[in-house]
Design a protein around this motif. Structure first.
Motif, mmCIF file in Angstrom:
data_model
loop_
_atom_site.group_PDB
_atom_site.id
_atom_site.type_symbol
_atom_site.label_atom_id
_atom_site.label_comp_id
_atom_site.label_asym_id
_atom_site.label_seq_id
_atom_site.Cartn_x
_atom_site.Cartn_y
_atom_site.Cartn_z
ATOM 1 N N ARG A 263 0.835 -1.201 0.000
ATOM 2 C CA ARG A 263 0.000 0.000 0.000
ATOM 3 C C ARG A 263 0.873 1.254 0.000
ATOM 4 N N CYS A 264 1.959 1.234 0.763
ATOM 5 C CA CYS A 264 2.861 2.392 0.802
ATOM 6 C C CYS A 264 3.483 2.651 -0.565
ATOM 7 N N GLU A 265 3.860 1.584 -1.240
ATOM 8 C CA GLU A 265 4.432 1.739 -2.576
ATOM 9 C C GLU A 265 3.409 2.332 -3.540
ATOM 10 N N HIS A 266 2.155 1.853 -3.430
ATOM 11 C CA HIS A 266 1.087 2.366 -4.294
ATOM 12 C C HIS A 266 0.822 3.843 -4.012
ATOM 13 N N LEU A 267 0.787 4.211 -2.722
ATOM 14 C CA LEU A 267 0.560 5.614 -2.358
ATOM 15 C C LEU A 267 1.705 6.500 -2.840
ATOM 16 N N SER A 268 2.926 5.977 -2.806
ATOM 17 C CA SER A 268 4.084 6.752 -3.292
ATOM 18 C C SER A 268 3.938 7.076 -4.770
ATOM 19 N N GLU A 269 3.365 6.138 -5.519
ATOM 20 C CA GLU A 269 3.148 6.377 -6.950
ATOM 21 C C GLU A 269 2.017 7.375 -7.179
ATOM 22 N N LEU A 270 0.932 7.257 -6.374
ATOM 23 C CA LEU A 270 -0.221 8.140 -6.541
ATOM 24 C C LEU A 270 0.040 9.550 -6.023
ATOM 25 N N LEU A 271 0.871 9.657 -4.961
ATOM 26 C CA LEU A 271 1.085 10.939 -4.280
ATOM 27 C C LEU A 271 2.585 11.222 -4.176
ATOM 28 N N PRO A 272 3.235 11.534 -5.278
ATOM 29 C CA PRO A 272 4.692 11.726 -5.249
ATOM 30 C C PRO A 272 5.154 12.879 -4.365
ATOM 31 N N LYS A 273 4.277 13.849 -4.084
ATOM 32 C CA LYS A 273 4.674 14.995 -3.260
ATOM 33 C C LYS A 273 4.485 14.743 -1.767
ATOM 34 N N ALA A 274 3.836 13.634 -1.405
ATOM 35 C CA ALA A 274 3.626 13.310 0.001
ATOM 36 C C ALA A 274 4.794 12.480 0.530
ATOM 37 N N SER A 275 4.977 12.518 1.848
ATOM 38 C CA SER A 275 5.965 11.652 2.497
ATOM 39 C C SER A 275 5.250 10.385 2.961
ATOM 40 N N ILE A 276 5.644 9.247 2.437
ATOM 41 C CA ILE A 276 4.996 7.979 2.781
ATOM 42 C C ILE A 276 5.947 7.175 3.655
ATOM 43 N N ILE A 277 5.515 6.851 4.869
ATOM 44 C CA ILE A 277 6.334 6.118 5.828
ATOM 45 C C ILE A 277 5.729 4.733 6.043
ATOM 46 N N CYS A 278 6.525 3.705 5.814
ATOM 47 C CA CYS A 278 6.049 2.333 6.040
ATOM 48 C C CYS A 278 6.432 1.935 7.461
ATOM 49 N N GLY A 279 5.440 1.801 8.315
ATOM 50 C CA GLY A 279 5.701 1.455 9.711
ATOM 51 C C GLY A 279 4.410 1.375 10.496
ATOM 52 N N ASP A 280 4.520 0.980 11.753
ATOM 53 C CA ASP A 280 3.363 0.819 12.638
ATOM 54 C C ASP A 280 2.996 2.182 13.230
ATOM 55 N N GLY A 281 1.843 2.704 12.826
ATOM 56 C CA GLY A 281 1.410 4.022 13.281
ATOM 57 C C GLY A 281 1.062 4.079 14.751
ATOM 58 N N THR A 282 0.967 2.913 15.406
ATOM 59 C CA THR A 282 0.678 2.913 16.844
ATOM 60 C C THR A 282 1.968 2.857 17.676
ATOM 61 N N ASP A 283 3.107 2.875 17.023
ATOM 62 C CA ASP A 283 4.397 2.855 17.709
ATOM 63 C C ASP A 283 4.760 4.282 18.128
ATOM 64 N N GLU A 284 4.786 4.537 19.430
ATOM 65 C CA GLU A 284 5.049 5.885 19.933
ATOM 66 C C GLU A 284 6.382 6.428 19.421
ATOM 67 N N ARG A 285 7.403 5.578 19.432
ATOM 68 C CA ARG A 285 8.726 6.031 19.005
ATOM 69 C C ARG A 285 8.728 6.464 17.543
ATOM 70 N N LEU A 286 7.993 5.708 16.699
ATOM 71 C CA LEU A 286 7.919 6.077 15.281
ATOM 72 C C LEU A 286 7.214 7.417 15.112
#
Length: 452
Positions: A263-286
């Motif tokens: 999904r992150c790879e697909h979003l990177s193609e659709l939204l080249p100007k956005a920053s796409i981070i592949c990781g667990d969004g519930t991880d406080e450190r991330l």
């Protein structure tokens, strides 16, 4: 009206719940017997187990006598095909839910060529709503009328806000602000206040105004009105895609976090100007590593309500960001109000509002059209926009001489493209767009605002 709803998922259930209160005869269709039984056991509806694309199933549901068919299955293609067959079989009006972004630029073509009354994309509508909030973070919720000329803005009175312990009448007499306070939610009460009303900390206030005058009002009462410059979105689903696209278009730097690499790879193609981070969004450190503490806006858009709530609470504690929380289930709205989240987005309620608006506008005998409709405060209030087609008992008479029903307030008039916040001396004319807010009542026509 006789209405057939194909698809008994979350949106289908909400539609039956909301439209049932409009006194329609409703029949639901789904291949899942358990889902059909859940609706017919809980709500006032007939149920049929079967495929909504089947002519036989539609005939059993009464397509010959149906006024409206709404297709909200999980498949866009099935929804479109169901509507085409329904039109051929029963000549009723049809509405299809179409969510896939691939069809987004083809909506007008599909609607016209297939003869549909409406195509609804709740994810796109929800994204538009969230984007408006991020551009005006002072508001809890924003509803728009007359193509953006008039806005209904909801905000919370805080301890240090000028309105705390302030009398309503002074907004115009002392602050000289051209806004109209049309509704206040205090605990479980939904009120249309009078001039002697005194605001309290915690009140959720709804005002009607034009965007520039609303900005001036918020500055005067001590609530910042500047738009967000940076946004973080957790969850990379369809709403996230639509939202990021809108934010990037207006120059808001946007970051999306999702744990699915494909999904992150697909979003990177659709939204080249956005920053796409592949990781667990519930991880406080991330979240901290990606700059949560410094973002202006945060949206929790994962597929789990509980996860979105926890993420939002963490974002509120960690940052000064405007926080939006997506909720798919609405069973615990009372509990959510106690948690005091910033803004909650309910995609399936967006769908219900649009369809109820259309259902009310289907009566051709009325002398006004329902142009917009928003259910407010869990359905305890409504905001409607009417277009006045012809003269009636409410036209060409000063508002202060009309016997307007209790708990109804005329909030704005748009005439010739100009927005008017009405006083008692203003009149309604043919060709006007009129916004009305009401509690404990229901309107189908502008004439319904006066006592009969």
């Amino acid at each position: 009206m006789n209405i057939i709803i194909v698809g008994c998922g979350k949106v289908g259930y909400t539609l039956v719940e909301q439209l049932g209160g409009e006194n329609h005869n409703i029949t639901v269709i789904d291949t899942n017997e358990e889902k059909v039984n859940s609706i017919t056991d809980d709500l006032d509806a007939m149920g049929i187990v079967g495929n909504g694309v089947s002519f036989q199933t539609l005939s059993e549901a009464g397509i010959d006598h149906a006024d409206l068919l709404i297709a909200v299955t999980g498949s866009d293609e099935q929804n479109l095909l169901c509507c085409v067959i329904a039109k051929k079989a029963g000549h009723c009006k049809t509405i299809a839910r179409v969510r896939n972004p691939i069809y987004n630029n083809e909506i007008a073509f599909l609607r016209e060529e297939l003869g549909l009354a409406m195509i609804i994309n709740p994810e796109l509508s929800s994204a538009a709503e969230i984007a408006r909030i991020f551009q005006f973070p002072s508001a809890v919720k924003i509803d728009t009328f007359s193509k953006g000329r008039i806005e209904l803005l909801h905000f919370r009175v805080t301890h240090d806000c000028l309105l705390n312990n302030y009398e309503l009448i002074h907004i115009r007499t002392t602050l000289k602000c051209d806004v109209l306070v049309c509704m206040v939610t205090r605990g479980d009460q939904v009120l249309i206040p009078r001039g002697d009303f005194v605001f309290r900390e915690g009140d959720v206030v709804a005002i009607v105004s034009t965007p520039p005058k609303a900005n001036d009002f918020f500055k005067k009462i001590g609530i910042g009105a500047g738009r967000a410059r940076t946004a973080m979105i957790v969850g990379g689903g369809t709403i996230a895609y639509y939202l990021a696209r809108r934010l990037l278009e207006v120059g808001i730097h946007t970051k999306i976090i999702d744990q699915d690499p494909a999904r992150c790879e697909h979003l990177s193609e659709l939204l080249p100007k956005a920053s796409i981070i592949c990781g667990d969004g519930t991880d406080e450190r991330l979240l901290i590593q990606e700059g949560l503490e410094n973002v202006d806006a945060f949206a929790a858009l994962t597929g789990l309500d509980e996860e979105n709530i926890l993420l939002s609470l963490y974002a509120k504690r960690t940052s000064r960001a405007k926080v939006v929380t997506k909720i798919n289930r609405i069973n615990f709205s009372g509990v959510l109000s106690d948690i005091k989240l910033d803004t909650i987005s309910y995609p399936r309620l967006v769908t219900a509002d649009m369809i109820i608006k259309y259902a009310r506008s289907m009566n051709e005998s009325l002398n006004s059209n329902v142009e917009n409709l928003y259910k407010l405060e869990d359905g305890h209030a409504e905001a409607l926009e009417f277009y006045i087609k012809e003269d009636s008992a409410v036209t060409n008479v000063p508002l202060n001489r009309l016997h307007i029903r209790k708990n109804i307030l005329v909030c704005s008039i748009v005439r010739g493209g100009q927005a008017i916040i009405p006083s008692g001396q203003d009149e309604l004319h043919v060709g006007d767009y009129v916004v009305v807010v009401l509690t404990h009542a229901r309107l189908n026509d502008i004439k319904d605002i006066i006592e009969g």
